[in-house]
Design a protein around this motif. Structure first.
Motif: not given
Length: 294
Positions: A133-134, A149-150, A197-198, A222-224
């Motif tokens: 989950r993002l 969680h970040f 997300t950032r 969407d992902q690193f």
């Protein structure tokens, strides 16, 4: 204490009501549930008689739930989903002791996964199930016991266990690094890569360097993992966590795009809901993780 049995309809009746609400007809519900249309009608009639209220508004073409039944079936749908998930957990680990953990992809792959073998060795009775989950979610709806969680402590209604601070560094392929990269302004003239997300990460990073900028555009990921590969192939400069790029920096596939002060945009936490009693698998995992980050 469970409510009196007279208020508890059978699972076949709940499945019939849920399917009729979603599909709009007894025939469609019957096909999905591998029943006859008359069997669906009997299940609905039995539930109406048991509860003493009308649940269905019957028209010539479709079946519609009454407003009260609409609200009721939303609760029933959640309960049926939770029961199905519990059955899957029971089948996967008949001896009990499973933990459903939501993870962030890069952190889960590069930090958590290499350590899970130690947890499995110490707690063979616990099966850890991982899912991605993002963003924060509602623990009352999702079937997770805990989550990674970040960011900040902005997830309401949860307990927090700090794991680590994340430092980000601007990196790029050597092929796009200019000969004179001693001025930070060169970054504003090259493509900057962004994580969904950032969305404000670059603006915050520049602010830490004492430079106020806004409206920075560029490719969105969407992902690193995909952003990192795009960076290696020279598509732009990315802000990537230091723990993700140390091998690429060592090998020379990536180089620092700027040598300013280190920047942290947030921390990693384990979070779990305050509204639930902590299960034994969760207690074991929290205690183990405290040891890992101690």
């Amino acid at each position: 204490m469970i409510a009196p049995r007279r208020f508890l309809p059978s699972i076949p009746s709940l499945l019939a009501l849920e399917a009729v609400d979603r599909l709009g007809s007894a025939s469609a519900a019957a096909e999905e549930l591998s029943l006859t249309q008359s069997a669906i009608s009997r299940q609905l009639k039995t539930m109406e008689e048991q509860l003493g209220i009308d649940l269905i508004q019957r028209s010539q073409m479709r079946l519609h739930l009454t407003p009260a039944a609409k609200e009721y079936v939303q609760v029933a749908r959640t309960v049926l989903h939770q029961l199905a998930q519990a059955s899957v957990k029971l089948k996967a680990n008949p001896k009990g002791g499973s933990l459903n953990l939501s993870i962030l992809p890069a952190f889960g792959m590069h930090w958590l996964a290499p350590r899970l073998q130690d947890f499995a060795r110490r707690h063979p009775e616990v099966t850890v199930n991982l899912n991605t989950r993002l963003r924060p979610f509602d623990f009352e709806v999702e079937h997770f016991d805990a989550a990674i969680h970040f960011g900040q402590r902005d997830w309401r209604g949860v307990n927090y266990l700090p794991i680590m601070r994340e430092d980000v560094v601007p990196v790029c392929s050597p092929s796009i690094l200019p000969e004179r990269a001693d001025r930070i302004d060169w970054l504003l003239s090259t493509p900057l890569l962004h994580l969904e997300t950032r969305p404000d990460a670059w603006e915050r990073w520049f602010a830490f360097q004492g430079k106020e900028v806004s409206g920075l555009g560029g490719m969105l990921f969407d992902q690193f993992s995909t952003m990192g590969q795009a960076t290696v192939h020279g598509l732009g400069v990315a802000l990537l966590p230091s723990y993700l790029v140390k091998d690429d920096l060592r090998s020379g596939r990536l180089v620092p795009a700027w040598h300013g002060p280190g920047v942290s945009l947030g921390d990693f936490y384990l979070v779990w809901p305050q509204s639930r009693a902590e299960s034994e698998p969760l207690k074991s995992f929290v205690e183990w993780l405290r040891g890992q980050v101690g």
